[in-house]
Design an enzyme around this catalytic site. Structure first.
Site, short mmCIF file in Angstrom:
data_model
loop_
_atom_site.label_atom_id
_atom_site.label_comp_id
_atom_site.label_asym_id
_atom_site.label_seq_id
_atom_site.Cartn_x
_atom_site.Cartn_y
_atom_site.Cartn_z
CB CYS A 180 -3.66 -1.46 -5.32
SG CYS A 180 -4.66 -1.04 -3.89
CB THR A 203 6.18 -1.71 -0.78
OG1 THR A 203 5.17 -1.88 -1.78
CG2 THR A 203 7.41 -2.49 -1.17
CD GLU A 258 -14.02 -4.36 -2.09
OE1 GLU A 258 -14.62 -4.89 -1.16
OE2 GLU A 258 -14.50 -4.28 -3.24
CG LEU A 310 -1.17 -10.64 -4.29
CD1 LEU A 310 0.03 -11.46 -3.84
CD2 LEU A 310 -0.94 -9.17 -3.97
CB ALA A 368 -0.22 -9.09 -11.56
N GLY A 395 -12.13 0.39 3.79
CA GLY A 395 -13.07 0.28 4.91
C GLY A 395 -14.15 1.35 4.82
NE ARG A 401 -7.92 8.20 6.11
CZ ARG A 401 -7.30 7.40 5.26
NH1 ARG A 401 -6.90 6.22 5.65
NH2 ARG A 401 -7.05 7.79 4.04
CB THR A 458 -4.21 -6.46 -1.21
OG1 THR A 458 -5.41 -5.88 -1.72
CG2 THR A 458 -3.58 -7.34 -2.28
#
Ligand SMILES: NC(=O)c1ccc[n+]([C@@H]2O[C@H](COP(=O)([O-])OP(=O)(O)OC[C@H]3O[C@@H](n4cnc5c(N)ncnc54)[C@H](O)[C@@H]3O)[C@@H](O)[C@H]2O)c1
Length: 463
Positions: A272, A90, A157, A217, A221, A13, A38, A128
Site C-alpha cells: 500500500c 499502480t 480499511e 491516501l 502518506a 476482504g 484462493r 483504496t
C-alpha cells in the site's frame, strides 16, 4: 438478516469479513473472488494468508454465517450491501503509468454489479482509491434503465497486516463517507449500524465521500513519511556517529512528535504505502499542484535510497565484493507476522546483491512461497531455506531484513561457528543485541549507528 457480499478475497476482504461475521451472527456474509485457488484455500485448513488470530475466527464463522465462493454473479443478485475490496495496483501502462491507480478491476466489478442486480443496493468502497472514484462508480451503477438505485459509500480499511485481527476488533476509527442526500444518509446509517455492534459510536466517523477517500491516501502518506524521515536521519547518523535509537528516543518524547513509527530500518514495504503515495502524487499533478506532488514523491524516493544504501553498504563493508559469497537473508516478509512480501525491501536488497553476483539464500518462517513467486525471474540463482541455521551455514554474511521476533532468539554462537570468517551481520531492523554479537566475533553493521567491527578501515558508510 442482511445479505452482505464482499468482492475480493485478498488480505482485506479475507481478514475483515470473518470479523464482521463474528460480530453480526444474524447476518449472512459471502466473500467471492475470481481466483479459484484462493477461494479453495479460504475453504480449507490452509488459509491463503498468515495473520495471527485469523484462523480461529474463520473456523468459528465459516459455514455458519460466512461463506467463500466463486459464484460472483449469483451472490451479487442476492446481496443488499456489497463491499468491494479488489486490488487497485499502480498503473503499469498508458497515461499515468507508474503513478496513477489501475482501476480496471474496480470498473469491471462495478459493471458486474450492475449486470447482475435486480434490486437496489449499497456499494461500499473498501479498496483504496483515488479521491472522487465514487463519482465514476455512481455514474456506472446508476446508468441502468430499470429504476434501480445504488448508494456508493467509502469505508477505507485502516488495518495493518500482522495485526489485522486486533485492528479490526478494536479499531482506532471506522471511517464512512457518503452522499449528503436522504438516501445517502440512510445508507451511511446502515453501515454505521453494522460496525456499531462492537465499535463504540464515538469511533465511527462519518464524512463526505471525498474526505473519506482522500483520508486513506493521506493516512498512508503520513505513516510512510515518518519512516522515510527517520531513515533519512539514520544515514546522517552513520556519517556522524550519532545513534539513531538515541535520536528517535530523544525526539519521540516530545508528545507533538510521539514515539511510534520512529524505528529506522532498511525501508518500508507492503502493497500500500508506495502505491498510495504515488497515487497521491498523481492526483496532485492532475489537479495542477506540482510542488505538492514533488513533496510527497520524495517519501518514496527516500525509501528507495534507503534500500539501495543498505545493499551498497553491505558490499562496501565486505571488501567491495560479494561475488560468489554466500549471503543469508533473514526474513523476506515486508514486516513481521505476515506472509506478505509485496514491495518488501528484502526483495530490493536481494536483487541488488544478485547484481553483484552474490550467492543468496533466503530464510523466512512464513513468506518463502510468496518470495519464490516474486523472484521467479531469478529461479535457480536463489536458495530458499526454512531453517535459519542451515541458511547461515557457510555464509559470509547475514542480513536481518524482517523483524521476526524468533530471529532475536537464535543461538548466534552456533551460527557464528558455522559461518565463513570474518563473519558479517547487517541488521536492517536493529533487532538484535549488537554488543553481544560483536563479542561473539561478528562484525556488526546496524542501521544508523556506528558499526561494531574489528576490521580496519571499516569506517562509516562509504561516500
Ligand atoms: N493489504 C492491506 O494491508 C490493505 C490495507 C488497507 C487497504 N488495502 C486496500 O484494499 C484493496 C485490496 O487489497 P488486498 O491487499 O486485499 O489485495 P489482494 O490483491 O490481496 O486481493 C484482491 C483480490 O481481489 C480479487 N479480484 C480482482 N478483481 C476481481 C473481480 N473482478 N471479481 C472478484 N475478485 C476480484 C483478486 O483476485 C484478489 O484475490 C486495495 O485497494 C488495497 O490498497 C489493503
Amino acid at each position: 438478516m442482511t445479505n452482505i457480499l464482499c468482492i475480493g478475497a485478498g488480505y482485506v476482504g479475507g481478514s475483515t469479513m470473518p470479523i464482521l461475521a463474528s460480530h453480526c451472527p444474524e447476518d449472512r456474509f459471502v466473500v467471492v473472488d475470481i481466483n479459484e485457488a484462493r477461494i479453495a484455500a479460504w475453504q480449507s485448513d490452509q488459509l491463503p494468508i498468515y495473520e495471527p488470530g485469523l484462523e480461529e475466527i474463520v473456523r468459528q464463522t465459516r459455514g455458519k454465517n460466512l461463506f467463500f465462493s466463486t459464484e460472483i454473479n449469483r451472490h451479487i443478485a442476492e446481496a443488499e450491501i456489497i463491499f468491494v475490496s479488489v486490488n487497485t495496483p499502480t498503473k503499469t501502462f498508458g497515461h499515468g503509468a507508474g503513478r496513477a491507480a489501475d482501476l480496471q478491476y474496480w470498473e469491471k466489478t462495478a459493471r458486474q454489479i450492475l449486470e447482475n442486480s435486480t434490486s437496489s443496493k449499497i456499494v461500499v468502497e473498501k479498496s483504496t482509491l483515488p479521491v472522487r472514484t465514487a463519482e465514476a462508480m455512481e455514474r456506472i451503477l446508476n446508468s441502468n434503465g430499470n429504476g434501480l438505485h445504488f448508494d456508493v459509500l467509502s469505508n477505507p480499511e485502516f488495518l495493518a497486516e500482522g495485526t489485522a485481527v486486533s485492528d479490526m476488533q478494536s479499531p482506532s476509527r471506522v471511517l464512512i463517507g457518503g452522499r449528503e442526500t436522504e438516501s445517502g444518509r440512510m445508507a451511511v446509517g446502515k453501515l454505521v449500524d453494522l460496525y456499531a455492534r462492537w465499535v463504540p459510536l464515538e469511533r465511527i466517523i462519518t464524512t463526505n465521500l471525498w474526505s473519506s477517500e482522500l483520508s486513506k491516501l493521506v493516512a498512508n502518506a503520513f505513516l510512510a513519511q515518518r519512516i522515510s524521515s527517520i531513515n533519512s536521519i539514520s544515514a546522517l547518523c552513520e556519517k556522524t556517529e550519532a545513534d539513531i535509537s538515541e535520536v528517535a528516543n530523544a525526539i519521540g518524547l516530545d508528545q507533538r512528535i510521539g514515539r511510534r513509527f520512529l524505528q529506522a530500518s532498511v525501508g518500508f514495504g507492503g502493497s500500500c504505502f508506495k502505491k498510495d503515495i504515488l497515487n497521491l502524487v498523481y492526483l496532485c499533478e492532475h489537479y495542477g499542484l506540482p510542488e505538492v506532488a514533488r513533496y510527497w514523491e520524495q517519501v518514496v524516493l527516500m525509501n528507495e535510497y534507503q534500500e539501495a544504501r543498505f545493499a551498497a553498504n553491505m558490499v562496501a563493508s565486505m571488501f567491495n565484493t560479494v561475488a560468489g559469497k554466500r549471503i543469508a537473508l533473514f526474513g523476506v516478509a515486508f514486516k513481521a507476522n505476515t506472509s506478505d512480501t509485496r514491495e518488501s525491501p528484502a526483495l530490493a536488497v536481494c536483487r541488488a546483491l544478485l547484481d553483484e553476483r552474490a550467492d543468496i539464500v533466503i530464510t523466512d518462517p512464513y513468506a518463502l512461497e510468496n518470495a519464490c513467486q516474486d523472484l521467479k525471474d531469478l529461479e535457480g540463482r536463489i536458495t530458499y531455506e526454512i531453517d535459519p541455521y542451515a541458511a547461515s551455514s557457510n555464509a559470509h554474511a547475514i542480513a536481518i531484513l524482517t523483524e521476526w521476533s524468533q530471529y532475536a532468539q537464535l543461538d548466534y554462537q552456533r551460527i557464528h561457528q558455522s559461518m565463513v570468517k570474518p563473519a558479517f551481520l547487517f541488521d536492517g531492523r536493529n533487532l538484535l543485541d549488537h554488543q553481544k554479537l560483536y563479542q561473539l566475533g561478528f562484525n556488526v553493521y546496524p542501521i544508523g549507528k556506528p558499526p561494531l567491527t574489528r576490521l580496519v578501515n571499516h569506517g562509516l558508510t562509504p561516500a
